[in-house]
Design a protein around this motif. Structure first.
Motif, PDB file in Angstrom:
ATOM      1  N   ASN A 145      -8.377   5.392   1.523  1.00  0.00           N
ATOM      2  CA  ASN A 145      -8.546   3.968   1.814  1.00  0.00           C
ATOM      3  C   ASN A 145      -7.209   3.306   2.151  1.00  0.00           C
ATOM      4  O   ASN A 145      -7.090   2.598   3.152  1.00  0.00           O
ATOM      5  CB  ASN A 145      -9.201   3.264   0.622  1.00  0.00           C
ATOM      6  N   HIS A 146      -6.192   3.552   1.330  1.00  0.00           N
ATOM      7  CA  HIS A 146      -4.875   2.945   1.590  1.00  0.00           C
ATOM      8  C   HIS A 146      -4.312   3.427   2.924  1.00  0.00           C
ATOM      9  O   HIS A 146      -3.780   2.638   3.709  1.00  0.00           O
ATOM     10  CB  HIS A 146      -3.894   3.267   0.462  1.00  0.00           C
ATOM     11  N   GLN A 188      -6.897  10.971  -6.721  1.00  0.00           N
ATOM     12  CA  GLN A 188      -7.799   9.872  -6.355  1.00  0.00           C
ATOM     13  C   GLN A 188      -7.918   9.864  -4.830  1.00  0.00           C
ATOM     14  O   GLN A 188      -7.446   8.940  -4.150  1.00  0.00           O
ATOM     15  CB  GLN A 188      -7.222   8.548  -6.864  1.00  0.00           C
ATOM     16  N   GLU A 189      -8.573  10.893  -4.298  1.00  0.00           N
ATOM     17  CA  GLU A 189      -8.576  11.107  -2.855  1.00  0.00           C
ATOM     18  C   GLU A 189      -9.200   9.965  -2.064  1.00  0.00           C
ATOM     19  O   GLU A 189      -8.703   9.606  -1.004  1.00  0.00           O
ATOM     20  CB  GLU A 189      -9.237  12.449  -2.485  1.00  0.00           C
ATOM     21  N   ARG A 190     -10.238   9.358  -2.565  1.00  0.00           N
ATOM     22  CA  ARG A 190     -10.877   8.264  -1.813  1.00  0.00           C
ATOM     23  C   ARG A 190      -9.992   7.010  -1.787  1.00  0.00           C
ATOM     24  O   ARG A 190      -9.922   6.324  -0.773  1.00  0.00           O
ATOM     25  CB  ARG A 190     -12.261   7.963  -2.385  1.00  0.00           C
ATOM     26  N   LEU A 191      -9.320   6.745  -2.875  1.00  0.00           N
ATOM     27  CA  LEU A 191      -8.393   5.614  -2.916  1.00  0.00           C
ATOM     28  C   LEU A 191      -7.202   5.870  -1.998  1.00  0.00           C
ATOM     29  O   LEU A 191      -6.759   4.973  -1.256  1.00  0.00           O
ATOM     30  CB  LEU A 191      -7.944   5.365  -4.358  1.00  0.00           C
ATOM     31  N   ILE A 192      -6.701   7.081  -2.014  1.00  0.00           N
ATOM     32  CA  ILE A 192      -5.600   7.446  -1.113  1.00  0.00           C
ATOM     33  C   ILE A 192      -6.047   7.288   0.338  1.00  0.00           C
ATOM     34  O   ILE A 192      -5.331   6.690   1.152  1.00  0.00           O
ATOM     35  CB  ILE A 192      -5.115   8.884  -1.398  1.00  0.00           C
ATOM     36  N   ARG A 214       0.821  -1.211   0.000  1.00  0.00           N
ATOM     37  CA  ARG A 214       0.000   0.000   0.000  1.00  0.00           C
ATOM     38  C   ARG A 214       0.860   1.269   0.000  1.00  0.00           C
ATOM     39  O   ARG A 214       0.443   2.297  -0.535  1.00  0.00           O
ATOM     40  CB  ARG A 214      -0.966   0.004   1.181  1.00  0.00           C
ATOM     41  N   LEU A 267       0.019   6.987  -6.545  1.00  0.00           N
ATOM     42  CA  LEU A 267      -1.118   7.905  -6.580  1.00  0.00           C
ATOM     43  C   LEU A 267      -0.674   9.356  -6.422  1.00  0.00           C
ATOM     44  O   LEU A 267      -1.212  10.256  -7.080  1.00  0.00           O
ATOM     45  CB  LEU A 267      -2.142   7.524  -5.508  1.00  0.00           C
ATOM     46  N   TYR A 318      -1.002  12.304  -9.264  1.00  0.00           N
ATOM     47  CA  TYR A 318      -1.545  13.638  -8.985  1.00  0.00           C
ATOM     48  C   TYR A 318      -0.559  14.711  -9.436  1.00  0.00           C
ATOM     49  O   TYR A 318      -0.945  15.694 -10.067  1.00  0.00           O
ATOM     50  CB  TYR A 318      -1.861  13.764  -7.495  1.00  0.00           C
ATOM     51  N   TYR A 345       1.575   1.871  -3.571  1.00  0.00           N
ATOM     52  CA  TYR A 345       0.381   2.394  -4.244  1.00  0.00           C
ATOM     53  C   TYR A 345       0.193   3.872  -3.943  1.00  0.00           C
ATOM     54  O   TYR A 345      -0.162   4.658  -4.821  1.00  0.00           O
ATOM     55  CB  TYR A 345      -0.878   1.626  -3.839  1.00  0.00           C
ATOM     56  N   LEU A 346       0.426   4.265  -2.688  1.00  0.00           N
ATOM     57  CA  LEU A 346       0.321   5.676  -2.330  1.00  0.00           C
ATOM     58  C   LEU A 346       1.325   6.515  -3.113  1.00  0.00           C
ATOM     59  O   LEU A 346       0.986   7.590  -3.612  1.00  0.00           O
ATOM     60  CB  LEU A 346       0.546   5.867  -0.827  1.00  0.00           C
TER      61      LEU A 346
END
Length: 123
Positions: free
Chosen positions: A62-63, A56-60, A38, A45, A49, A41-42
């Motif tokens: 979540n991680h 992708q604020e919601r995905l960020i 994760r 992301l 950006y 992934y961050l």
């Protein structure tokens, strides 16, 4: 003599992560590695950006939430500041403050990205 975790390094990071990992539903090493991924992934992301202005604020979120849930706030904070590139700290900080993982009085030297602040106000 320096304790093994006084300073996180590439050599001791995974061991530090193992010591602080608390996922009761984890049944094998693969799940642990997925949670460690994760951070990667961050980083992607935040780069996305930076390059494409695609937040992708919601995905960020979540991680980040999963990381803090399985490693705990203190350990996850150390791991986060170690793994995320310094040039992306100003992207990370607003998320951590929103989630109360970082107090506004901490890391005051890091300016926050105004666009991310505005987006997070609507989450």
């Amino acid at each position: 003599m320096m304790k093994v975790f006084d300073k996180l390094t590439d050599r001791n990071f995974e061991f530090f992560a193992m010591q602080n990992y608390d996922n009761r539903e984890c049944c094998d090493i693969e799940e642990f590695k997925e949670d460690l991924a994760r951070f990667k992934y961050l980083k992607r992301l935040f780069r996305r950006y930076e390059v494409h202005n695609d937040l992708q604020e919601r995905l960020i979120l979540n991680h980040i939430i999963v990381i803090y849930n399985v490693f705990g706030i203190e350990a996850a904070n150390r791991m986060m500041w170690f793994k995320i590139d310094k040039e992306h700290y100003h992207y990370l900080k607003p998320f951590l403050i929103l989630l109360s993982y970082l107090d506004v009085s901490e890391k005051v030297e890091i300016k926050m990205d105004q666009n991310i602040i505005n987006v997070l106000r609507n989450v």
